[in-house]
Design an enzyme around this catalytic site. Structure first.
Site, PDB file in Angstrom:
ATOM      1  N   LEU A  19      21.665  43.432 -68.050  1.00 21.30           N
ATOM      2  CA  LEU A  19      21.734  42.380 -69.054  1.00 21.30           C
ATOM      3  C   LEU A  19      23.174  42.218 -69.501  1.00 21.30           C
ATOM      4  CD1 LEU A  19      18.445  43.069 -71.015  1.00 21.30           C
ATOM      5  CD2 LEU A  19      18.878  41.390 -69.214  1.00 21.30           C
ATOM      6  N   CYS A  20      23.401  41.277 -70.357  1.00 23.21           N
ATOM      7  CA  CYS A  20      24.715  40.779 -70.755  1.00 23.21           C
ATOM      8  C   CYS A  20      25.831  41.820 -70.826  1.00 23.21           C
ATOM      9  CB  CYS A  20      24.573  40.074 -72.099  1.00 23.21           C
ATOM     10  SG  CYS A  20      26.133  39.491 -72.760  1.00 23.21           S
ATOM     11  N   VAL A  21      25.765  42.736 -71.767  1.00 25.11           N
ATOM     12  CA  VAL A  21      26.890  43.655 -71.975  1.00 25.11           C
ATOM     13  C   VAL A  21      27.132  44.516 -70.745  1.00 25.11           C
ATOM     14  CG1 VAL A  21      27.727  45.593 -73.356  1.00 25.11           C
ATOM     15  CG2 VAL A  21      26.680  43.640 -74.482  1.00 25.11           C
TER      16      VAL A  21
END
Length: 116
Positions: A19-21
């Protein structure tokens, strides 16, 4: 936005399942040694990637090139071109610019007497 180079990427980053981070931390680590102008393809299953990648490129100065055809139906592929002088981000926080020399200099404390 410029079209990705048709000769293929200089680097492919597999962000499948991230996911993003975590995706941005992996991307940042893997592009650190590449020269400006390098084209990077990011393979991802993150549904927020179409928003996160352009925003991160805007923050850092890299050029977001957009989606490219994916070899697999279960993931998307996005491209970016590296800039010569990217804005550095904080070590565990890719959404936050790293402090620069001007922001790390101490500011004078107030000279007013304390009322505590």
């Amino acid at each position: 936005m410029t079209a990705p180079d048709s000769t293929g990427p200089d680097l492919t980053v597999d962000g499948t399942g991230l996911l993003c981070v975590q995706l941005l931390l992996r991307l940042r680590a893997q592009i650190a040694h590449l020269p400006a102008g390098s084209v990077v393809h990011i393979h991802t299953t993150d549904p927020a990637a179409p928003l996160d990648l352009p925003a991160w490129c805007h923050l850092t100065g890299h050029e977001y090139l957009g989606p490219v055809p994916s070899p697999a139906p279960d993931r998307e592929v996005y491209a970016l071109r590296l800039t010569s002088a990217p804005v550095q981000t904080r070590p565990g926080r890719p959404w936050h610019p790293a402090p620069t020399e001007s922001t790390t200099e101490s500011t004078p404390e107030s000279t007013a007497p304390s009322t505590n």
